[in-house]
Each structure stands twice: as C-alpha cells, then as structure tokens.
Design an enzyme around this catalytic site. Structure first.
Site, PDB file in Angstrom:
ATOM      1  N   GLU A   1      36.992  42.794  41.787  1.00  0.00           N
ATOM      2  CA  GLU A   1      37.882  43.226  42.861  1.00  0.00           C
ATOM      3  C   GLU A   1      37.323  44.429  43.604  1.00  0.00           C
ATOM      4  O   GLU A   1      37.467  44.539  44.831  1.00  0.00           O
ATOM      5  CB  GLU A   1      39.265  43.556  42.277  1.00  0.00           C
ATOM      6  CG  GLU A   1      40.328  43.852  43.324  1.00  0.00           C
ATOM      7  CD  GLU A   1      40.363  45.301  43.798  1.00  0.00           C
ATOM      8  OE1 GLU A   1      40.962  45.556  44.859  1.00  0.00           O
ATOM      9  OE2 GLU A   1      39.771  46.165  43.122  1.00  0.00           O
ATOM     10  N   GLU A   2      36.655  45.318  42.876  1.00  0.00           N
ATOM     11  CA  GLU A   2      36.210  46.561  43.496  1.00  0.00           C
ATOM     12  C   GLU A   2      35.099  46.360  44.518  1.00  0.00           C
ATOM     13  O   GLU A   2      34.900  47.206  45.381  1.00  0.00           O
ATOM     14  CB  GLU A   2      35.739  47.546  42.414  1.00  0.00           C
ATOM     15  CG  GLU A   2      36.811  47.977  41.424  1.00  0.00           C
ATOM     16  CD  GLU A   2      37.896  48.838  42.062  1.00  0.00           C
ATOM     17  OE1 GLU A   2      37.798  49.143  43.267  1.00  0.00           O
ATOM     18  OE2 GLU A   2      38.848  49.200  41.360  1.00  0.00           O
TER      19      GLU A   2
ATOM     20  N   ASP B   1      37.666  44.739  36.421  1.00  0.00           N
ATOM     21  CA  ASP B   1      36.557  45.641  36.765  1.00  0.00           C
ATOM     22  C   ASP B   1      37.079  47.011  37.184  1.00  0.00           C
ATOM     23  O   ASP B   1      38.223  47.165  37.628  1.00  0.00           O
ATOM     24  CB  ASP B   1      35.674  45.032  37.847  1.00  0.00           C
ATOM     25  CG  ASP B   1      36.438  44.762  39.150  1.00  0.00           C
ATOM     26  OD1 ASP B   1      37.577  44.244  39.070  1.00  0.00           O
ATOM     27  OD2 ASP B   1      35.896  45.061  40.226  1.00  0.00           O
TER      28      ASP B   1
END
Length: 408
Positions: free
Chosen positions: A159-160, A94
């Site tokens: 992850e973001e 991502d």
C-alpha cells in the site's frame, strides 16, 4: 447484544495489544525501499488467524522478483454470514522505513507499551486497524454470534508504494473476488475523534521535469544554456497556467480546489561559479474528480513547448504518480450508512463525510464502480518518528467493526 460484544472486546484488549506488538516486530518494509517485504508478517498472521479459531487464510501472491521468494503475499479471511452480501475490511501489512533513527527514543521495530499507547513503526499505520478488524471478528466467534453477511478481512501488500502488488493485484488478477454490491471499508485514515468518514479523494498527479541546457563557467553564460534559469521560468509558468486552467471548486474537499504545488528540486552544481546544464524539479498536484489528468498533461506540454521554443533548452518529463479519477462514494451508500450508525453507537457522535487530498486504497475500488468508505479513529502519527497507536482507539475501532459485521 451490544453490551456482550463490548465486554468481550474489553476482555480481549491485552491480547489485541500483544498482537499489535508482535506485528511491529515484523518490519514489512517494501523491497523497493530496501526491506524484505511482507512475507514474515503474512506467515505470522496465517498462524494467528488459526490460533484465534478463524478459518484459514486464502493467499493471493503477487509476483515480485525483488522480494524474498519472488512474491508479495495478500491474505483473505472469509467467514460466512446469515444473509446475502459481503463486507470487506482492507488493511495493509507493509510499513514505511523508520526514517532518521536518531529521532526515535527506541528501536522502531521493538514495540513499547506506555501511557496507554503502543509505540513502534506500523503501530498506527496500519497495524491498529488490522488488529481491530481481526479481533472484532474473533469477538463474534467467541460469543457464537454469526455475522449478518459474509465477512472478508484482507491483509494486503504494497500500500505504501502504490498497491501494485496488493489491492491492484487482487482487482486485476482476481476480479472474481469482488462485486459492485460489496460493502468495502478501508480503515486507513481518520482523525482523533473518529468523527470523519472519507468518501472521496483527489487524483494524485506527481510530475518530475528535467530541463537540459549546456554547463559552462559562470563568467561565460554566452557559451552555454542556463538550465537553472529555464527551470525557474518553467516552474513559475506551470504554477500560473495550471491554476488558471483548472479553477473548479468542490465543497466536499479541504481545500475545495485542485492543488498544484512545486516541491522537490534536485541538487545541480556544487559551486557558485558554474552555470548548470541540468535541472530537475517536481510538482505535487492533487486533482478534483472533475479534473482529468490528461487535461492537466496537455497544459504541461504546452508550457514546455513554449519554453523550448524561446530558450533552446530541452525539456522532458515523467510521472512519479498519475492516478485515475475516482468518482466519490455516495454519501448515503450502504457502507457509509452502516459505518455511520456504528460510529455513532460507539462514540456518541454522527460523523461528517467528506473528501481528502491524500490517497488510499479506496480509490481503486471507486474506479471499478465499487463504493468504498475510509474511516479510523487514530492519532496523526503515521510515518513519523515515535509513531504510536492509542489503545483506546484500537478498542473503539474493534467495537465499531463488530457492529458493522453484525449490522447492529
């Protein structure tokens, strides 16, 4: 053997750059940020892995009703080794949104190669490291050099925005994948020189506070309750109380203390002559591993109680993010030692180890008792307009990763 590996990786550089450009063109922005998630990028990587002669990807999809198809994909590529043990490389698919498009000189999702760099959103964070790990493994395969232990490349989602659909999904729903003896590398942070290995992180503690009073005309404050004044008083009181309550220091970190910073303040009223009845403000706190979030919350509650008693205002709060304290990875843990040797061999310098105030996926492994290290050689352009990856860094990382895989 090192020379053969380095020559092969150098030969693969144009293909590595092409793959990174392809990844930029697949904007894997979270559905929570208005994007379509990682589905298209995962499909590309599944095919690319096969094209490179590697074993097919295993999929570990996380349910997400907001994503197309209702899932967020996580991929794992496994290659067996000659000995016992397992080495993981975790990179994320991502990316963050492009931000203000006017600050880009190009379409953020059409990669451009110029001046030895690949420009585009996600080129630096985390495409560079994803590609480096993938082609390090391909170089070994091309030279018929089996890795020293099982290699697992993981390409994860989300992850973001906190890793709920990525690494946390794998750890919670598929714990059989991992062992405390695993070597875990998260190549998602570093510096331009490649001279820093992150072994510890502060605990994120992001607080949003809402102060509610009564909105009235500016000329009749006696008829209302001024939420702006209450928010000002509470913000200053929290700032002082938190710094006073948690003075601990740890030289592993820069700065070596827990930080408590007032940050965002939401708009209240649109005109000067109205006393606001509602105020919202935030604190970004980064806690040393020795400071527990529950203790910090206790201080917050006490300061809120005092304000409510003295002003009659009503105060509520919520956590924008509240992490679990993660113990540092030992500076002489096997993953740190192998990584340090590989970095020194490629870059000619022994990297220092330390802690950071930011957060990476490595913290989730440390909470589970699995030592993890964070390293990359990268320019500090993540999340910025004109984000780029330096091609020389990409090549250096592939060389470092190949040495770790082979345990050279």
């Amino acid at each position: 053997m090192r020379e053969r590996l380095d020559r092969r990786i150098a030969e693969l550089e144009p293909e590595m750059v092409g793959t990174l450009c392809d990844l930029v063109a697949l904007p894997a922005v979270s559905p929570q940020d208005g994007g379509l998630g990682e589905g298209a990028k995962a499909a590309y990587l599944e095919k690319k892995v096969l094209d490179l002669g590697l074993p097919p990807c295993e999929r570990y999809d996380a349910p997400d009703p907001e994503a197309p198809g209702g899932v967020r994909p996580n991929l794992v590529v496994r290659v067996p080794g000659t000995g016992a043990g397992r080495l993981w490389f975790f990179s994320h698919m991502d990316v963050v949104p492009e931000g203000d498009r006017s600050l880009w000189t190009q379409d953020p999702f059409v990669a451009q190669v110029r001046d030895g760099r690949v420009y585009g959103r996600g080129a630096n964070d985390n495409g560079q490291e994803l590609v480096a790990s993938l082609y390090a493994l391909k170089a070994l395969r091309d030279l018929d050099l089996p890795p020293a232990f099982e290699i697992c490349l993981a390409f994860v989602a989300d992850e973001e925005l906190g890793s709920r659909y990525g690494i946390c999904h794998l750890l919670d729903r598929h714990p059989e994948l991992f062992s405390p003896q695993d070597l875990v590398l998260v190549p998602d942070g570093g510096n331009e020189e490649g001279s820093f290995i992150e072994i510890a992180e502060k605990t994120p503690f992001w607080l949003e506070v809402t102060v509610e009073g009564k909105q009235v005309h500016g000329s009749r404050p006696d008829l209302g309750k001024n939420a702006c004044r209450g928010a000002n008083e509470l913000s200053v009181a929290l700032d002082r109380a938190l710094h006073r309550a948690f003075p601990e220091t740890d030289p592993l970190f820069e700065p070596p203390v827990s930080t408590f910073e007032p940050t965002r303040r939401l708009p209240n009223v649109a005109n000067v002559n109205t006393i606001p009845g509602r105020e919202v403000f935030c604190f970004d706190c980064r806690l040393l591993p020795s400071v527990h979030p529950d203790a910090v919350e206790g201080v917050v509650r006490e300061e809120i109680r005092r304000l409510e008693e003295t002003t009659g205002l009503r105060v509520t709060y919520r956590f924008v993010q509240k992490g679990d304290p993660a113990p540092p990875t030992d500076a002489v843990a096997p993953v740190v030692e192998r990584l340090s040797r590989a970095v020194k061999d490629v870059l000619g310098k022994t990297p220092r180890v330390g802690g950071i105030g930011g957060g990476t996926c490595a913290a989730f492994f440390r909470v589970q008792g699995i030592p993890a290290a964070v390293w990359a050689q990268e320019s500090d352009t993540a999340h910025m307009p004109e984000e780029y990856a330096d091609i020389s860094h990409l090549v250096h990382e592939a060389r470092v990763f190949a040495r770790m895989m082979r345990d050279l």
